[in-house]
Every structure is written in structure tokens, then in C-alpha cells.
Scaffold this motif. Structure first.
Motif, PDB file in Angstrom:
ATOM      1  N   ASP A  53       0.553  -1.377   0.059  1.00 19.74           N
ATOM      2  CA  ASP A  53      -0.091  -0.216   0.267  1.00 19.74           C
ATOM      3  C   ASP A  53       1.372   1.264   0.303  1.00 19.74           C
ATOM      4  O   ASP A  53       0.352   2.635  -0.523  1.00 19.74           O
ATOM      5  CB  ASP A  53      -1.651   0.025   1.312  1.00 19.74           C
ATOM      6  CG  ASP A  53      -2.341  -1.013   1.096  1.00 19.74           C
ATOM      7  OD1 ASP A  53      -2.459  -1.179  -0.199  1.00 19.74           O
ATOM      8  OD2 ASP A  53      -2.706  -1.318   2.080  1.00 19.74           O
ATOM      9  N   ARG A  56       1.873   1.854  -3.693  1.00 22.10           N
ATOM     10  CA  ARG A  56       1.067   1.876  -3.925  1.00 22.10           C
ATOM     11  C   ARG A  56       0.594   3.425  -3.692  1.00 22.10           C
ATOM     12  O   ARG A  56       0.911   5.118  -5.404  1.00 22.10           O
ATOM     13  CB  ARG A  56       0.049   1.483  -4.249  1.00 22.10           C
ATOM     14  CG  ARG A  56       0.000   0.109  -4.400  1.00 22.10           C
ATOM     15  CD  ARG A  56      -1.273  -0.807  -4.587  1.00 22.10           C
ATOM     16  NE  ARG A  56      -1.272  -1.525  -4.533  1.00 22.10           N
ATOM     17  CZ  ARG A  56      -2.750  -2.500  -4.586  1.00 22.10           C
ATOM     18  NH1 ARG A  56      -3.138  -2.407  -3.582  1.00 22.10           N
ATOM     19  NH2 ARG A  56      -2.321  -3.858  -5.201  1.00 22.10           N
ATOM     20  N   LEU A  57       0.528   4.188  -3.489  1.00 23.84           N
ATOM     21  CA  LEU A  57       0.537   5.411  -2.285  1.00 23.84           C
ATOM     22  C   LEU A  57       1.668   6.339  -2.818  1.00 23.84           C
ATOM     23  O   LEU A  57       1.146   7.302  -3.401  1.00 23.84           O
ATOM     24  CB  LEU A  57       0.358   5.794  -0.692  1.00 23.84           C
ATOM     25  CG  LEU A  57      -1.043   5.085   0.042  1.00 23.84           C
ATOM     26  CD1 LEU A  57      -0.930   5.356   0.431  1.00 23.84           C
ATOM     27  CD2 LEU A  57      -2.273   6.584  -1.258  1.00 23.84           C
ATOM     28  N   SER A  58       2.969   5.917  -2.276  1.00 21.20           N
ATOM     29  CA  SER A  58       4.134   6.682  -2.703  1.00 21.20           C
ATOM     30  C   SER A  58       4.255   7.410  -4.543  1.00 21.20           C
ATOM     31  O   SER A  58       4.319   8.280  -5.302  1.00 21.20           O
ATOM     32  CB  SER A  58       4.986   6.323  -2.703  1.00 21.20           C
ATOM     33  OG  SER A  58       5.883   5.539  -3.565  1.00 21.20           O
ATOM     34  N   ARG A  59       3.484   5.774  -5.524  1.00 19.94           N
ATOM     35  CA  ARG A  59       3.622   5.849  -6.583  1.00 19.94           C
ATOM     36  C   ARG A  59       2.444   7.239  -7.179  1.00 19.94           C
ATOM     37  O   ARG A  59       2.733   7.815  -8.043  1.00 19.94           O
ATOM     38  CB  ARG A  59       2.970   4.842  -7.501  1.00 19.94           C
ATOM     39  CG  ARG A  59       4.929   4.511  -7.758  1.00 19.94           C
ATOM     40  CD  ARG A  59       4.366   2.632  -8.353  1.00 19.94           C
ATOM     41  NE  ARG A  59       4.569   1.755  -7.413  1.00 19.94           N
ATOM     42  CZ  ARG A  59       3.886   0.402  -7.655  1.00 19.94           C
ATOM     43  NH1 ARG A  59       2.640   0.531  -8.019  1.00 19.94           N
ATOM     44  NH2 ARG A  59       3.828  -0.379  -6.682  1.00 19.94           N
ATOM     45  N   GLN A  60       1.038   7.289  -6.642  1.00 16.11           N
ATOM     46  CA  GLN A  60       0.504   7.581  -6.987  1.00 16.11           C
ATOM     47  C   GLN A  60       0.614   9.298  -6.284  1.00 16.11           C
ATOM     48  O   GLN A  60      -0.089  10.293  -7.340  1.00 16.11           O
ATOM     49  CB  GLN A  60      -1.067   7.545  -6.315  1.00 16.11           C
ATOM     50  CG  GLN A  60      -1.385   6.211  -6.356  1.00 16.11           C
ATOM     51  CD  GLN A  60      -2.705   5.629  -5.599  1.00 16.11           C
ATOM     52  OE1 GLN A  60      -2.947   5.716  -4.706  1.00 16.11           O
ATOM     53  NE2 GLN A  60      -3.116   4.045  -6.797  1.00 16.11           N
ATOM     54  N   THR A  61       0.935   9.258  -5.805  1.00 16.48           N
ATOM     55  CA  THR A  61       1.798  10.651  -4.891  1.00 16.48           C
ATOM     56  C   THR A  61       2.419  11.619  -5.678  1.00 16.48           C
ATOM     57  O   THR A  61       3.028  12.285  -4.713  1.00 16.48           O
ATOM     58  CB  THR A  61       1.332  10.550  -3.423  1.00 16.48           C
ATOM     59  OG1 THR A  61       2.729  10.644  -2.911  1.00 16.48           O
ATOM     60  CG2 THR A  61      -0.157  10.901  -2.910  1.00 16.48           C
ATOM     61  N   GLU A  62       3.190  11.065  -5.887  1.00 19.65           N
ATOM     62  CA  GLU A  62       4.519  11.478  -6.668  1.00 19.65           C
ATOM     63  C   GLU A  62       4.697  12.583  -7.474  1.00 19.65           C
ATOM     64  O   GLU A  62       3.652  12.616  -7.915  1.00 19.65           O
ATOM     65  CB  GLU A  62       5.615  10.222  -7.221  1.00 19.65           C
ATOM     66  CG  GLU A  62       7.060  10.384  -8.521  1.00 19.65           C
ATOM     67  CD  GLU A  62       7.668   9.411  -8.333  1.00 19.65           C
ATOM     68  OE1 GLU A  62       7.610   9.716  -9.843  1.00 19.65           O
ATOM     69  OE2 GLU A  62       7.800   8.674  -7.937  1.00 19.65           O
ATOM     70  N   LEU A  64       2.838  15.618  -6.403  1.00 17.67           N
ATOM     71  CA  LEU A  64       1.971  16.187  -6.591  1.00 17.67           C
ATOM     72  C   LEU A  64       2.284  17.105  -4.949  1.00 17.67           C
ATOM     73  O   LEU A  64       1.974  17.933  -5.048  1.00 17.67           O
ATOM     74  CB  LEU A  64       0.871  15.255  -5.002  1.00 17.67           C
ATOM     75  CG  LEU A  64      -0.446  14.222  -6.267  1.00 17.67           C
ATOM     76  CD1 LEU A  64      -1.579  13.523  -5.396  1.00 17.67           C
ATOM     77  CD2 LEU A  64      -0.700  15.001  -7.444  1.00 17.67           C
TER      78      LEU A  64
END
Length: 71
Positions: A53, A56-62, A64
Motif C-alpha cells: 500500500d 502504491r500511495l507513493s507512486r500515486q502521490t509522486e 503532488l
């Protein structure tokens, strides 16, 4: 138990989608088969769901939290 039943049960238990569970490839363990957790040929026998998780979150918020530079 069919593979689709196993995928559905794992998805229900973990909160993941059935597609994600299918992609990760869960299999039923054979009761007569012994598994050596230190064996390099079998690969990891566990998934750290929290680490997954976080990845996944770090890839999504990269990107931002990008702070524009003053030029």
C-alpha cells in the motif's frame, strides 16, 4: 475449492479487488507438500500488504508535493 473461489475469498479477506488477487497469484497449499520458507527457488511466501500500500500511495502521490522553484 476452485481458483475463482479462492480468489474471491482472499479478496474478501484482504479488501483487494478480485483482479488484484488474481494478478498476485494465490494458490492453495498442498497438505502433503512441505514448503521451505528459506528456499530461494520458491520466492517469497508472504506479501507485506502495508508495504505494498505504501508503494502504491507513493507512486500515486509522486510529484503532488512539488514546490515550484523561483526562476
Amino acid at each position: 475449492m476452485k481458483q475463482s473461489d479462492l480468489n474471491r475469498a482472499v479478496a474478501l479477506a484482504t479488501g483487494e479487488t478480485i483482479a488484484t488477487v488474481k494478478r498476485l497469484g494465490f494458490l492453495l497449499a498442498e497438505p502433503h507438500e512441505t514448503v521451505d520458507p528459506d528456499s530461494e527457488t520458491l520466492g517469497p511466501q508472504i506479501i507485506d500488504w502495508d508495504e505494498l500500500d505504501n508503494q502504491r500511495l507513493s507512486r500515486q502521490t509522486e510529484g503532488l508535493n512539488h514546490v515550484p522553484s523561483l526562476v
